[in-house]
Design an enzyme around this catalytic site. Structure first.
Site, PDB file in Angstrom:
ATOM      1  CG  HIS A  68      -0.195  -0.092   2.603  1.00 24.41           C
ATOM      2  ND1 HIS A  68      -0.078   1.436   3.555  1.00 24.41           N
ATOM      3  CD2 HIS A  68       0.358  -0.818   2.817  1.00 24.41           C
ATOM      4  CE1 HIS A  68       0.673   0.598   4.357  1.00 24.41           C
ATOM      5  NE2 HIS A  68       0.738  -0.680   4.412  1.00 24.41           N
ATOM      6  CG  ASP A  70      -3.016   3.552   2.353  1.00 23.93           C
ATOM      7  OD1 ASP A  70      -2.522   2.847   1.560  1.00 23.93           O
ATOM      8  OD2 ASP A  70      -3.949   3.832   3.150  1.00 23.93           O
ATOM      9  CG  ASP A 101       2.819   0.131   8.288  1.00 24.51           C
ATOM     10  OD1 ASP A 101       2.899  -0.467   6.852  1.00 24.51           O
ATOM     11  OD2 ASP A 101       2.159   0.316   9.044  1.00 24.51           O
ATOM     12  CD  GLU A 135      -3.204  -2.232   5.334  1.00 22.69           C
ATOM     13  OE1 GLU A 135      -2.737  -2.814   6.238  1.00 22.69           O
ATOM     14  OE2 GLU A 135      -2.419  -0.701   5.487  1.00 22.69           O
ATOM     15  CD  GLU A 136      -1.211   1.861   7.592  1.00 18.10           C
ATOM     16  OE1 GLU A 136      -2.061   2.043   8.012  1.00 18.10           O
ATOM     17  OE2 GLU A 136      -0.093   1.765   7.707  1.00 18.10           O
ATOM     18  CD  GLU A 164       1.121  -4.179   5.693  1.00 19.58           C
ATOM     19  OE1 GLU A 164       2.090  -3.763   6.970  1.00 19.58           O
ATOM     20  OE2 GLU A 164       0.322  -3.306   5.405  1.00 19.58           O
ATOM     21  CG  HIS A 350       0.302   3.065  12.705  1.00 16.88           C
ATOM     22  ND1 HIS A 350      -0.573   3.033  12.549  1.00 16.88           N
ATOM     23  CD2 HIS A 350       1.435   2.650  10.990  1.00 16.88           C
ATOM     24  CE1 HIS A 350      -0.700   1.683  11.606  1.00 16.88           C
ATOM     25  NE2 HIS A 350       0.334   1.637  10.272  1.00 16.88           N
TER      26      HIS A 350
END
Length: 381
Positions: A68, A70, A101, A135-136, A164, A350
């Site tokens: 992903h 995003d 990520d 995805e997020e 991931e 994150h």
């Protein structure tokens, strides 16, 4: 090709502030680069979400990388030691939102493809990439929609690698070969509001729910198995009352979640929760949401190839694990025979100052290239 190409591509991706579901043309950059080595690009956009399916070859086996573009919001920018969308090398690490990520993984797989195709232009089977910008976020218009399209036309995946971040202490020390399911409930317990001095004229939903809550939290839902820990039940939110100290509330709102193993089913868990609530005479409304079923790839060709590639490149023995949260693997498993998750360290995902080790970047690309070679090279290596 030098080892700096993975780093430079990772930087180019990180510099694009693609906060979910915004892609900021990351996928366009990938498509332009992979077009040069024979990949066909198919844009599959839904709503605000951009998705792309890139494929080189038309035959099986199909080796697919899923990822992903995003990223999650940065949080307070002033707390970062360097601007989150200005990729920065510092203290042997690459800093930036999405570094771990999962823009580094995407960059590493693209450069792995470039080297592999240069070495094996007539490779067996096909190489594909499934990339989404959702995805997020809600994950409603991303990978799940692409999987629906591929499934409808009978396009299947033999081996899928989801990029991931999976490493715990050292690159390659963990491979995710499955994930638990996630089932959430939103419960409204009904009562009757009244004056706290006259409880006989009211029904306190907190009190009526308390015995059921105790049983729900003490219930053994299953014992797990050799691949999964026991199913867990957790309360995430409980809200009741008006804020006043002299009012019995008229309702109680409870949110909870199951992370469940293959020993339990969505239907079975729902039935057991309803049975406990009914047993205690709770008056309620309950809404359910299942964001993913548990899945498992048993040890086999893909896990063996990945572990060998990691051992040769990183010098570590990878552990197979199903711990952690959900990923888009839960959608892809519907069309993939074997699926794993393999990427860089998850230690800072994150977080403020998200980062990856600089020396892990060429290693991860080399791992991906070795996997491609063992699955698709003209001759076994």
């Amino acid at each position: 090709m030098t080892e700096t190409q993975s780093l430079e591509l990772a930087k180019a991706l990180i510099s694009r502030p693609s906060v979910t579901p915004d892609d900021r043309d990351c996928q366009k950059l990938l498509a332009e680069r992979l077009h040069k080595i024979g990949f066909a690009a198919e844009e599959l956009h839904f709503g605000d979400t951009k998705n792309i399916w890139l494929r080189r070859g038309t035959k099986a086996p199909v080796v697919c990388f899923a990822g992903h573009t995003d990223v999650v919001p940065t949080g307070p920018v002033e707390k970062w030691d360097s601007p989150p969308f200005e990729p920065t090398e510092r203290d042997g690490r690459l800093y930036g939102r999405g570094a771990a990520d999962m823009k580094t993984s995407i960059a590493c797989f693209v450069t792995a493809c470039e080297r592999f195709v240069a070495e094996h232009p007539d490779h067996q089977g096909s190489i594909a990439l499934l990339i989404t910008s959702d995805e997020e976020g809600d994950a409603l218009d991303g990978t799940t929609k692409v999987v629906d399209v591929l499934k409808a036309r009978g396009e299947l995946i033999d081996y899928c690698i989801v990029g991931e971040p999976t490493a715990v202490d050292k690159l390659g020390d963990m491979i995710k070969n499955g994930r638990r399911g996630s089932l959430s409930g939103s419960l409204t317990v009904k009562g009757k509001q009244g004056h706290i001095a006259y409880p006989h004229l009211a029904v306190n939903p907190i009190h009526t729910f308390a015995p059921a809550l105790l049983e729900l939290t003490q219930e053994i839902w299953d014992e797990g198995n050799e691949y999964f820990p026991p199913t867990s039940f957790q309360i995430s939110n409980i809200n009741g009352g008006t804020g006043a100290t002299n009012v019995i509330p008229g309702e109680l709102n409870v949110k909870f979640n199951f992370r469940f193993s293959t020993e339990s089913t969505e239907t079975g868990l729902k039935q057991r929760v309803h049975a406990i609530l009914d047993k205690h005479g709770v008056q309620y409304d309950l809404q359910w949401s299942c964001s993913g079923q548990p899945f498992l790839t048993h040890a086999g060709k893909l896990t063996d190839v990945a572990r060998t590639a990691i051992a040769e490149t990183c010098g570590v023995e990878a552990e197979l694990s199903t711990t952690g949260g959900t990923s888009d693997g839960r959608f892809i498993k519907a069309i993939a025979k074997e699926l794993i998750e393999l990427g860089p360290s998850n230690a800072t995902i994150h977080q403020i100052n998200e980062n990856v080790r600089l020396d892990d970047i060429p290693k991860l690309s080399a791992v991906y290239e070795r996997i491609l070679a063992r699955l698709l090279a003209e001759k076994a290596v």
